[in-house]
Design a protein around this motif. Structure first.
Motif, short mmCIF file in Angstrom:
data_model
loop_
_atom_site.label_atom_id
_atom_site.label_comp_id
_atom_site.label_asym_id
_atom_site.label_seq_id
_atom_site.Cartn_x
_atom_site.Cartn_y
_atom_site.Cartn_z
N ASP A 68 10.14 -24.19 -37.26
CA ASP A 68 10.81 -23.87 -36.01
C ASP A 68 12.30 -24.11 -36.19
N VAL A 71 14.39 -26.33 -31.95
CA VAL A 71 13.39 -27.01 -31.14
C VAL A 71 13.90 -28.38 -30.77
N TRP A 225 11.13 -28.33 -38.99
CA TRP A 225 11.90 -27.78 -37.89
C TRP A 225 13.36 -28.19 -37.98
N GLN A 407 14.58 -16.59 -30.47
CA GLN A 407 13.50 -17.23 -29.74
C GLN A 407 12.72 -16.10 -29.06
N SER A 450 11.50 -21.84 -31.16
CA SER A 450 10.90 -21.81 -29.83
C SER A 450 11.81 -22.30 -28.72
N TRP A 452 11.37 -25.19 -27.66
CA TRP A 452 10.52 -26.11 -26.92
C TRP A 452 11.31 -27.38 -26.61
N PRO A 457 5.96 -23.88 -27.95
CA PRO A 457 6.29 -23.93 -29.37
C PRO A 457 5.24 -23.27 -30.26
#
Length: 559
Positions: A68, A71, A225, A407, A450, A452, A457
């Motif tokens: 990711d 994030v 990430w 994203q 994402s 998130w 996510p």
């Protein structure tokens, strides 16, 4: 004599390698945390001995572990310890969740939480009176899902001393009633007027948040990430996890650029990055090197829904008429160019938050200034979110070596897009949103993340939107949003693996299933590429491995 057998073998299914030389295989062998063989089952069979763990893929799919590229695991984790509104939809659902949380926590001095959708309230701005009914006796501060606004009650406003005479901060806005008094929603930097008075989490809270966030991301097949905001407190949290051998993911930390300060931060950030390298380098235990902080996060603008996203031309008023609002450039563009030049010269990556087309252009201009001053470097700057890009700026990504960090879950028709964005952009600028395919055609490198806890996510749900441009919750309801910008599943998978690994400077050791690379892998319950696989987002991760060791396993996978 060295044992030639593998520690771990995957077979009985499909392997998608993200290696252009051999994209498909049937089995993989792992030894000492690295991939030692990729091929047909017959080719891998000699690696199996009585001591080898053999994982039956059960006709499922083995892929590189997802990465990711943008994030917030600490904030996602802390949100789960507070009033968590992320799964509450509709005004009634949000209010009911708050009501239950307040009743279950009668002794908390503040009600803190996050996750409400702007589209669940008229104009995206809930009022303090709505919250006063639920929380009449304590201050309440609840950030929305994207973190760019907060809903506060009257006690919180009074405690902060905010009234009709309080000026908007330079980097934010107080939503007001006609008489100028605060209505209950604070945008961007205005949130700090109240948040500075709220209790802050302690070290134990942050450590628990990281454990929660890491476990959740591993359950979705994520092995690495880039944490898009690393404050000094966040840095201490990660270093503590490294020291306790609790960090099982690979993490690149983007050190937070304080937008209220200037270039005096550059030397401080260089020192912080070096301190992390010293604290987590070779000889520091099993987690050596798993946390690095070689990136700097600069938030250049806000978001379109509250008109703080920086646009070249002003927003419309919803009826097609131009307004005086064109968003906020949080860092002066001339100063930005100098900051990025200095950070790039020091070998630090810059991770930009860019939503509006003006913010995208200002970031690209800053990268261009760094390239002109420093020549080619391997800092791999990337622009996250990239919601609106003017077509003339699309080719500049490849020309400047700027990574497009998408994203994808937002690239679809949904209430926030259709009600709070499109009417205020107008027809032409609407077509400039999330141009993923155009960027690839122009030669740009694409990574994915994402954001998130702003959105899910789950990489499978995100890839589904990238491929269909339809939200998973809107299957069969909405038409694709700008369908010419749809990606292939191969494109999306590459972005969530090798593309994000490139951003994290991990592509030499992860991001694809190749001999010699680390065995950071995810097992999915179906071959996503098969004609009968069903929606991509319906796939389920069965196991996640980091260097061949399981960090998440569903029941019954072991064979």
């Amino acid at each position: 004599m060295t044992d030639p057998s593998a520690d771990l073998v995957f077979r009985g299914g499909h392997v998608y390698t993200v290696d252009s030389a051999r994209p498909r295989a049937e089995a993989v062998a792992i030894q000492a945390g690295r991939i030692v063989a990729v091929g047909y089952e017959g080719e891998i069979k000699p690696w199996i001995s009585p001591r080898t763990r053999v994982v039956d893929l059960r006709r499922g799919l083995l892929v590189p572990g997802f990465q990711d590229a943008h994030v917030h695991p600490l904030h996602g984790g802390i949100g789960r310890l507070r009033c968590d509104l992320h799964d509450s939809r509709g005004r009634a659902g949000v209010l009911d969740t708050i009501r239950r949380y307040v009743a279950d926590h009668p002794n908390l001095p503040w009600i803190l939480g996050a996750g409400w959708y702007m589209s669940d309230f008229p104009g995206g701005t809930p009022t303090r009176e709505e919250l006063d009914i639920l929380v009449p006796d304590r201050p309440a501060f609840l950030t929305n899902r994207d973190g760019h606004g907060a809903w506060v009650n009257s006690l919180a406003i009074e405690l902060a001393g905010v009234d009709k005479d309080t000026s908007d901060p330079a980097d934010g806005r107080i939503e007001r009633r006609p008489d100028g008094s605060p209505s209950g929603t604070l945008h961007e930097g205005a949130m700090d007027l109240v948040e500075r008075h709220a209790p802050v989490p302690g070290p134990d809270d942050w450590a628990a948040a990281l454990r929660i966030g890491q476990a959740y991301l591993h359950s979705l097949g994520i092995t690495a990430w880039q944490d898009a905001i690393i404050t000094p407190e966040d840095q201490r949290t990660y270093l503590g996890a490294v020291e306790r051998d609790e960090l099982t993911a690979r993490v690149e930390g983007a050190l937070w650029w304080e937008r209220g300060r200037g270039g005096e931060q550059v030397d401080e950030l260089i020192e912080r990055s070096a301190a992390v390298a010293s604290a987590t380098g070779a000889g520091k235990g099993a987690n050596a090197g798993r946390f690095r902080a070689n990136s700097v996060k600069i938030m250049q603008d806000g978001v379109l829904e509250n008109f703080t996203g920086a646009m070249v031309e002003p927003y419309l008023d919803g009826h097609g008429r131009s307004t005086a609002r064109s968003g906020i450039s949080f860092v002066d563009p001339a100063a930005l160019r100098d900051h990025v030049r200095r950070l790039d010269a020091a070998g630090l990556q810059v991770h930009f938050h860019t939503i509006g087309d003006r913010a995208v252009r200002e970031a690209l201009d800053a990268i261009e200034a760094a390239r002109n001053a420093n020549g080619p470097t391997d800092t791999r700057p990337h622009l996250s979110h990239i919601q609106v890009i003017q077509p003339t700026d699309v080719p500049r990504f490849a020309a400047l070596g700027a990574v497009a960090n998408a994203q994808p879950y937002w690239a679809c028709h949904e209430e926030q897009m259709d009600e709070l964005t499109i009417p205020f952009l107008g027809p032409e600028r609407t077509t400039w949103q999330y141009p993923f395919k155009a960027l690839l055609r122009a030669g740009a490198r694409l990574a994915m993340g994402s954001d998130w806890s702003v959105s899910t996510p789950n990489p499978l749900l995100e890839m589904e939107v990238a491929v269909t441009r339809i939200a998973d919750v809107s299957r069969g309801v909405h038409e694709p949003f700008l369908p010419d910008e749809r990606l292939t599943l191969e494109d999306a998978m590459a972005a969530f693996t090798l593309g994000s690994a490139y951003v994290n400077h991990l592509d030499d050791v992860t991001g694809s299933i190749e001999v010699g690379k680390l065995a950071d892998l995810a097992v999915i319950d179906r071959d996503l590429f098969a004609p009968d696989a069903g929606p991509i987002g319906d796939g389920r991760v069965l196991a996640t491995f980091v260097e061949g060791r399981p960090v998440y396993e569903a029941d019954g996978l072991r064979s």
